[in-house]
Write a protein that holds these residues in place. Structure first.
Motif, short mmCIF file in Angstrom:
data_model
loop_
_atom_site.label_atom_id
_atom_site.label_comp_id
_atom_site.label_asym_id
_atom_site.label_seq_id
_atom_site.Cartn_x
_atom_site.Cartn_y
_atom_site.Cartn_z
N ALA A 295 -4.65 -13.00 16.80
CA ALA A 295 -3.73 -12.04 16.25
C ALA A 295 -4.31 -10.72 16.58
CB ALA A 295 -3.39 -12.31 14.97
N ILE A 296 -5.54 -10.71 16.05
CA ILE A 296 -6.05 -9.20 16.00
C ILE A 296 -6.10 -8.75 17.62
CG2 ILE A 296 -8.49 -7.94 15.74
CD1 ILE A 296 -9.11 -9.87 13.65
N SER A 385 1.25 -11.90 3.81
CA SER A 385 0.71 -12.79 4.96
C SER A 385 -0.83 -12.95 4.61
CB SER A 385 1.18 -12.19 5.94
OG SER A 385 0.60 -13.00 7.14
N LEU A 386 -1.38 -12.09 4.33
CA LEU A 386 -2.77 -12.13 4.15
C LEU A 386 -3.43 -12.60 2.81
CD1 LEU A 386 -4.26 -9.65 2.24
CD2 LEU A 386 -3.84 -8.01 4.35
N ALA A 387 -2.42 -13.03 2.00
CA ALA A 387 -2.63 -13.85 0.71
C ALA A 387 -3.13 -12.94 -0.06
CB ALA A 387 -3.55 -15.10 0.84
N ILE A 426 -3.59 -7.32 9.77
CA ILE A 426 -2.46 -6.85 9.06
C ILE A 426 -2.82 -5.25 8.65
CG2 ILE A 426 -1.28 -6.77 6.78
CD1 ILE A 426 -0.35 -8.88 8.60
N LEU A 427 -4.15 -4.87 8.25
CA LEU A 427 -4.10 -3.55 7.96
C LEU A 427 -4.11 -2.73 9.08
CD1 LEU A 427 -6.72 -4.02 4.94
CD2 LEU A 427 -4.21 -3.57 4.88
N ARG A 432 -1.74 1.53 12.78
CA ARG A 432 -1.70 1.92 14.00
C ARG A 432 0.11 2.21 14.14
NH1 ARG A 432 -3.62 -2.37 18.16
NH2 ARG A 432 -3.27 -3.95 16.24
N MET A 433 0.82 1.41 13.23
CA MET A 433 2.37 1.66 13.55
C MET A 433 2.85 2.44 12.43
SD MET A 433 3.39 -2.18 14.40
CE MET A 433 5.17 -1.73 14.40
#
Length: 497
Positions: A295-296, A385-387, A426-427, A432-433
Motif C-alpha cells: 500500500a505504501i 483505517s490505521l486503528a 495513510i498519513l 500528498r493529496m
C-alpha cells in the motif's frame, strides 16, 4: 412465530425483480424503489435485533423445512451473535451504498437489482444452518457480482471480473468436493447435527480425511476473504468496479470468507484447525505486512485502499486462528469495523475520483483548501483505517493482538508492526493529496454535496460510537464465541500445546 429470517432474504430478492422490471427510461423510480426495498430489509433486521437475546448463546429464530431429503439437505436458518452483527452490517450498508451509487449508471434498474440480489444471497449465507444451503448461496452470489463488476465498471472491468470469477469458482470446487465427503461421512448437511457429533468425538472419519475436508473448506474461504497469497484478484476489482460495487465486495461479500472460517472450519474440524493453525497464522501475518508495505508503494489511490484491506483481512484471520476468546471476539468485531471503515474510506475516495477524473495520487494536492469537508472526512476515515484509539477498528485490532499474544507472542509482535506501516501509508497519502498548495486542476473540485454527506456521516458516526463504546456489539458476539467456538475445541488446543 413469524418466519423473519425467510422474510429477511426473500424481501430483497423479490424487490430486485421489481426494480429490474421497471422501465429503463424511469431511472428515478428504480432508485427510489431499490432504496425502499433496502429500508424494508433494514426494518426487518431492526426487529430481529430487538428480539435477539444476547445472553442466549444458541441459535435463535430457527426455521427448518424439508428440502432435499434424499441426501439429508434441509432448509434450516438461524442466528447466533456473530451472524447477527454481520446481518446488521449488511443491512446498514446497503441503503448507504445505493445512495452512494445514485449516479453511477444512466439506466440503473438492472444495476440496482443485481445489488439487491447480492444482499439477499449474502443474508442467506449468514443465516444458513445447512451446509449445502450455505454453499449454494456462497457460490450463487458470484454471478450477480460478476455482472456488477464486469458490466458497470471501467475499461479493465471485464478482465477483473473474469479473474474474480475464476479464482472464486476454483476455490468453490475444492469446497464442493469437501462438502460431498462431509455428507458421505456424516449422512447429513445439518450443521448443528454434525457439530453435535464432532464435540464428543463421534465423527467417524480418519484424521487424514478430516484434514483434507478442512483444507477444502479453508481454501475456498481463503480465496473469498482474501488471504495472502490468494489475494491477487482483489486490487483489480477494487480499481475497476464502481465505488459502490467495490465496497459491496470488500466490506460485505468478502466477509463470508472470514465468517466461513470462524463458523465452518473451526466448528466442523476443530482438530484439523488446531493442527494447521500455525500455518494459517503465518499466512495471516505475512498478509498483514505485505498489504501494508505494498500500500505504501502504490501510486493509485484506489489500489492503496485495496491493499490496506488485504492487511486488515490478515488481522481478522489471525484473530480467528489464535483460538482464544479475545482473539475470536476481536476478529468478529473486526469484520464489522472493517466494513464500516473501508466503506467510509473507499466511498469518500470514490467521490473525489469522480470529481477529478483520475486515481493517481500525484495528480492531487491542496484539496483541503477547496473541499474541506471532503478532506476532513477522508482524514477521519483514514485514522479509523490505521486503528487510531477512539475509533472502532482500534478496539477490534487490540483484542486480536492481545488474544494472539497469549499463545503466539512472536506473531503478535510481528503483526503489531503493521500499525506503524499503516500510519505511514495513510498519513503520507493525506499529506500528498490534501495538503500543500492547490494544484491548478484541483481548483474546481467541489465539496461533498448533501446526498454524499448523508452517506458519509452515518459511517463516521458509527466508527466513533463503536470506538468509544463497543460494549453493545461485544455483548452480542461474546456468548456465541464462548459457546460455539472457544469451548468447543479448548481440549484440542490444550492437547496441541
Amino acid at each position: 412465530m413469524a418466519p423473519l429470517l425467510t422474510a429477511l432474504w426473500v424481501a430483497p430478492l423479490v424487490g430486485s425483480a421489481v426494480v429490474a422490471a421497471l422501465p429503463a427510461n424511469r431511472p428515478l423510480a428504480a432508485k427510489y424503489a431499490a432504496l425502499g426495498v433496502s429500508t424494508v430489509v433494514l426494518s426487518i433486521v431492526a426487529v430481529l435485533f430487538a428480539r435477539f437475546s444476547p445472553s442466549d448463546p444458541h441459535y435463535q429464530f430457527v426455521e427448518k423445512h424439508s428440502w432435499i431429503s434424499s441426501f439429508g439437505a434441509s432448509y434450516i436458518v438461524g442466528l447466533d451473535g456473530v451472524a447477527m452483527v454481520l446481518v446488521v452490517l449488511t443491512s446498514v450498508l446497503m441503503p448507504l451504498l445505493l445512495l452512494a451509487g445514485w449516479n453511477d449508471v444512466e439506466r440503473p434498474n438492472i444495476y440496482l437489482g443485481l445489488m439487491l440480489v447480492v444482499e439477499s444471497m449474502m443474508l442467506v449465507a449468514l443465516v444458513a444452518l445447512d451446509v449445502l444451503l450455505f454453499f449454494v448461496f456462497f457460490e450463487a452470489m458470484l454471478i450477480p457480482m460478476y455482472f456488477l463488476i464486469g458490466r458497470y465498471g471501467g475499461a479493465g472491468a471485464p478482465r477483473a471480473a473474469l479473474k474474480f470469477l475464476l479464482y472464486s469458482l476454483f476455490g468453490g470446487l475444492f469446497m464442493f468436493v469437501a462438502l460431498i465427503g462431509l455428507n458421505l461421512i456424516a449422512g447429513t448437511f445439518d450443521f448443528r447435527a454434525i457439530t453435535a457429533a464432532v464435540s464428543p468425538g463421534q465423527f467417524t472419519a480418519s484424521p487424514a480425511v478430516t484434514h483434507l475436508l478442512f483444507l477444502g473448506f479453508l481454501f475456498a474461504f481463503a480465496v473469498k476473504a482474501p488471504l495472502w497469497p490468494l489475494h491477487t484478484w482483489l486490487p483489480g476489482v477494487a480499481a475497476e468496479a464502481t465505488p459502490a460495487t467495490a465496497v459491496l465486495m470488500m466490506a460485505v461479500v468478502d466477509k463470508i470468507g472470514t465468517f466461513g472460517m470462524l463458523r465452518y472450519c473451526l466448528q466442523l474440524f476443530p482438530g484439523s484447525a488446531t493442527l494447521f493453525r500455525p500455518f494459517v497464522i503465518t499466512l495471516a501475518v505475512i498478509g498483514i505486512g505485505y498489504g501494508a508495505l505494498v500500500a505504501i508503494g502504490q501510486s493509485d489511490l484506489i489500489r492503496v485502499i485495496a491493499y490496506t484491506s488485504i492487511s486488515h483481512f490478515g488481522f481478522i484471520v489471525l484473530g480467528i486462528f489464535a483460538m482464544t476468546s479475545q482473539g475470536q471476539s476481536g476478529a468478529a468485531l473486526y469484520m464489522v469495523n472493517h466494513g464500516l471503515s473501508t466503506a467510509a474510506l473507499f466511498l469518500i475516495a470514490g467521490f473525489l475520483v469522480s470529481r477529478r477524473g483520475t486515481r493517481l495520487i500525484a495528480d492531487y494536492g491542496g484539496v483541503q483548501q477547496v473541499a474541506p469537508v471532503l478532506a476532513g472526512t477522508l482524514l477521519v476515515a483514514g485514522m479509523a483505517s490505521l486503528a487510531l484509539p477512539g475509533l472502532a477498528p482500534f478496539v477490534s485490532e487490540f483484542l486480536v493482538l492481545i488474544g494472539t499474544f497469549t499463545r503466539y507472542p512472536v506473531f503478535a509482535v510481528c503483526a503489531a508492526t503493521a500499525l506503524v506501516l499503516s500510519a505511514i501509508y495513510i498519513l503520507w497519502l493525506y499529506q500528498r493529496m490534501m495538503t500543500g498548495p492547490v494544484a491548478d486542476d484541483n481548483r474546481k473540485v467541489r465539496d461533498l454535496v448533501p446526498r454524499e454527506r448523508l452517506v458519509v456521516v452515518p459511517l463516521l458516526a458509527m466508527l466513533i460510537a463503536l470506538g468509544v463504546y463497543p460494549k453493545p456489539a461485544l455483548d452480542v458476539i461474546n456468548p456465541a464465541i464462548a459457546q460455539h467456538l472457544a469451548e468447543r475445541f479448548e481440549h484440542h488446543v490444550t492437547n496441541a500445546g
